[in-house]
Design a protein around this motif. Structure first.
Motif, short mmCIF file in Angstrom:
data_model
loop_
_atom_site.label_atom_id
_atom_site.label_comp_id
_atom_site.label_asym_id
_atom_site.label_seq_id
_atom_site.Cartn_x
_atom_site.Cartn_y
_atom_site.Cartn_z
N TYR A 54 3.91 98.45 -28.28
CA TYR A 54 3.79 97.18 -29.00
C TYR A 54 2.33 96.91 -29.36
N GLY A 55 1.42 97.25 -28.43
CA GLY A 55 -0.01 97.11 -28.72
C GLY A 55 -0.42 97.97 -29.90
N CYS A 56 0.11 99.19 -29.98
CA CYS A 56 -0.17 100.07 -31.12
C CYS A 56 0.36 99.46 -32.41
N LEU A 57 1.54 98.84 -32.34
CA LEU A 57 2.12 98.18 -33.51
C LEU A 57 1.22 97.02 -33.97
N GLN A 58 0.67 96.28 -33.01
CA GLN A 58 -0.24 95.18 -33.34
C GLN A 58 -1.48 95.70 -34.06
N ILE A 59 -1.98 96.85 -33.64
CA ILE A 59 -3.16 97.44 -34.29
C ILE A 59 -2.86 97.77 -35.75
N VAL A 60 -1.68 98.32 -35.99
CA VAL A 60 -1.30 98.73 -37.34
C VAL A 60 -1.08 97.53 -38.25
N LEU A 61 -0.42 96.48 -37.73
CA LEU A 61 -0.01 95.36 -38.58
C LEU A 61 -1.03 94.22 -38.64
N ASN A 62 -1.98 94.20 -37.72
CA ASN A 62 -2.97 93.12 -37.71
C ASN A 62 -4.38 93.70 -37.83
N PRO A 63 -4.97 93.65 -39.02
CA PRO A 63 -6.31 94.24 -39.24
C PRO A 63 -7.43 93.49 -38.53
N ASP A 64 -7.14 92.26 -38.06
CA ASP A 64 -8.18 91.45 -37.42
C ASP A 64 -8.32 91.73 -35.92
N ILE A 65 -7.45 92.55 -35.37
CA ILE A 65 -7.50 92.81 -33.94
C ILE A 65 -8.76 93.58 -33.57
N ILE A 66 -9.40 93.14 -32.49
CA ILE A 66 -10.56 93.85 -31.94
C ILE A 66 -10.01 94.89 -30.96
N LEU A 67 -10.13 96.15 -31.33
CA LEU A 67 -9.49 97.24 -30.59
C LEU A 67 -9.96 97.31 -29.14
N LEU A 68 -11.27 97.14 -28.92
CA LEU A 68 -11.80 97.24 -27.57
C LEU A 68 -11.20 96.18 -26.65
N ARG A 69 -11.05 94.97 -27.16
CA ARG A 69 -10.45 93.89 -26.35
C ARG A 69 -9.00 94.23 -25.99
N LEU A 70 -8.27 94.79 -26.95
CA LEU A 70 -6.88 95.15 -26.70
C LEU A 70 -6.80 96.23 -25.62
N ILE A 71 -7.67 97.23 -25.69
CA ILE A 71 -7.66 98.32 -24.71
C ILE A 71 -7.99 97.79 -23.31
N ILE A 72 -9.01 96.91 -23.23
CA ILE A 72 -9.40 96.34 -21.93
C ILE A 72 -8.26 95.52 -21.35
N ASN A 73 -7.58 94.74 -22.22
CA ASN A 73 -6.48 93.91 -21.75
C ASN A 73 -5.32 94.76 -21.25
N LEU A 74 -4.99 95.83 -21.97
CA LEU A 74 -3.91 96.72 -21.53
C LEU A 74 -4.29 97.40 -20.22
N ALA A 75 -5.58 97.72 -20.05
CA ALA A 75 -6.04 98.32 -18.80
C ALA A 75 -5.87 97.34 -17.63
N LYS A 76 -6.19 96.05 -17.88
CA LYS A 76 -5.99 95.03 -16.84
C LYS A 76 -4.51 94.91 -16.49
N MET A 77 -3.66 94.94 -17.51
CA MET A 77 -2.22 94.84 -17.26
C MET A 77 -1.74 96.03 -16.43
N TYR A 78 -2.29 97.22 -16.72
CA TYR A 78 -1.91 98.40 -15.95
C TYR A 78 -2.32 98.24 -14.49
N ILE A 79 -3.55 97.77 -14.26
CA ILE A 79 -4.06 97.57 -12.90
C ILE A 79 -3.19 96.56 -12.15
N ASN A 80 -2.86 95.44 -12.83
CA ASN A 80 -2.03 94.41 -12.19
C ASN A 80 -0.64 94.94 -11.86
#
Length: 384
Positions: A54-80
């Motif tokens: 879903y995060g990859c889909l957000q990257i494709v469909l939303n050009p305003d997404i800051i990729l680094l923030r998305l990666i860090i957030n997914l990493a936090k979710m993985y840790i949690n």
């Protein structure tokens, strides 16, 4: 191990809220799991698979997404999620959890006189412009006073459960002492979210106990508690203290903090879902200058002060599905004989996240793991 966890619980936001010490513990456990060829990482990847897609889909469909923030957030979710799976599968006994709670309570008790003597910025928030009712609030080593309220209240919920489960008079006296000290911390921090969550958690625990063992003695105790509650309410009304005045303002819709947490946050979340066609603004992308500028017209100042609305605003439809799945998963893992502890914990952690907090806070996921753990309520097991 018990001392380490207690110290982490007490100091885990000491460096910064975004550099949570529980993240460092989780990284060590992830590496250990990988070296020992355990399967916890595989289970976490199973949970994360759809969210990553879903995060990859957000990257494709939303050009305003800051990729680094998305990666860090997914990493936090993985840790949690790893912490959740690790705690869920740990084999430990109730005494292990009790010792952690006792040691944490002792740390809280130890720092009460210290904080009353030394009113320094590390321990207190001075001139709090957010809470106009109590401008000097205790925070100890947490990021803000409401976090202290949350952590002390969570320990208090567990202590209440132990009080009802234990028949040892000496243990009961110790628990009552720690409950008094934790209550003092909650009062000094003036965290309304922690107070409300604690009250509802305690009510859930007591009602479950009352239904499970219904008798005349408990009915009389219930009437006594009701009388004490009403008397306390009357006293607060006539004393016109800050807590009562804030409660009145909340019910009248005049408390700015509560209005922002619920009314404004809900409106902003709805607008995010509408403007992104249910996709969400992107994981990790709510707290950005661009997002704040786009939704400032709807009242967004900093971030959405509601853990679940925050998650839905970033993740859209998939977040709604995930939250429903998580709630059902937690409910199904609670067995009848575990209800007196686990239902109180569940109500507490859900209500608190409605009132505030962040869904990437590792303590939330550790609590989820405790709720889903099927060992500690029925076996002495092995302390890991």
């Amino acid at each position: 191990m018990e001392i380490l966890i207690s110290l982490l619980y007490f100091f885990h936001e000491f460096l910064d809220a975004n550099l949570d010490l529980f993240y460092l513990l989780a990284l060590v456990l992830i590496f250990k799991d990988f070296i020992n060829s355990k399967k916890r990482n595989l289970e976490v990847i199973k949970y994360m698979y759809v969210i990553i897609l879903y995060g990859c889909l957000q990257i494709v469909l939303n050009p305003d997404i800051i990729l680094l923030r998305l990666i860090i957030n997914l990493a936090k979710m993985y840790i949690n999620l790893f912490l959740f799976v690790y705690v869920k599968e740990m084999i430990f006994d109730l005494k292990f959890l009790r010792n952690i709670v006792y040691k944490t309570s002792f740390l809280f008790l130890l720092f009460i006189p210290i904080s009353l003597v030394f009113k320094v910025p590390m321990l207190w928030r001075m001139n709090d412009f957010v809470n106009s009712y109590n401008q000097t609030r205790l925070k100890l080593f947490y990021y803000e006073p409401s976090e202290l309220s949350f952590h002390a209240a969570l320990v208090a919920v567990l202590l209440i459960s132990f009080l009802l489960l234990d028949n040892n008079a000496r243990e009961k006296r110790k628990i009552i002492l720690y409950l008094i000290s934790n209550s003092l911390l909650i009062v000094l921090s003036a965290g309304m979210g922690g107070i409300v969550s604690l009250v509802l958690g305690i009510v859930t625990i007591y009602l479950y106990k009352l239904v499970k063992s219904f008798n005349i003695k408990r009915i009389l105790i219930s009437f006594l508690l009701f009388f004490v509650s009403v008397s306390t309410l009357i006293y607060l009304m006539y004393s016109k203290n800050n807590f009562y005045l804030r409660v009145v303002d909340i019910f009248n819709g005049k408390d700015g903090s509560v209005v922002y947490r619920f009314n404004t946050s809900y409106e902003v979340m709805v607008q995010m879902l509408q403007k992104t066609n249910g996709l969400g603004v992107g994981f990790g992308n709510l707290n950005t200058d661009l997002t704040r500028s786009i939704y400032s017209a709807y009242g967004l100042v900093d971030v959405i002060s509601n853990s679940f609305m925050y998650f839905i605003g970033e993740g859209g439809i998939i977040s709604i599905v995930t939250l429903l799945f998580l709630l059902l998963f937690l409910l199904r893992r609670i067995k009848k004989e575990e209800g007196i502890l686990k239902y109180g914990l569940l109500v507490f952690i859900v209500i608190y996240q409605v009132a505030g907090g962040y869904y990437t806070n590792p303590v939330n996921w550790i609590v989820y793991g405790i709720i889903c753990n099927n060992y500690f309520m029925k076996t002495k097991g092995e302390r890991l």
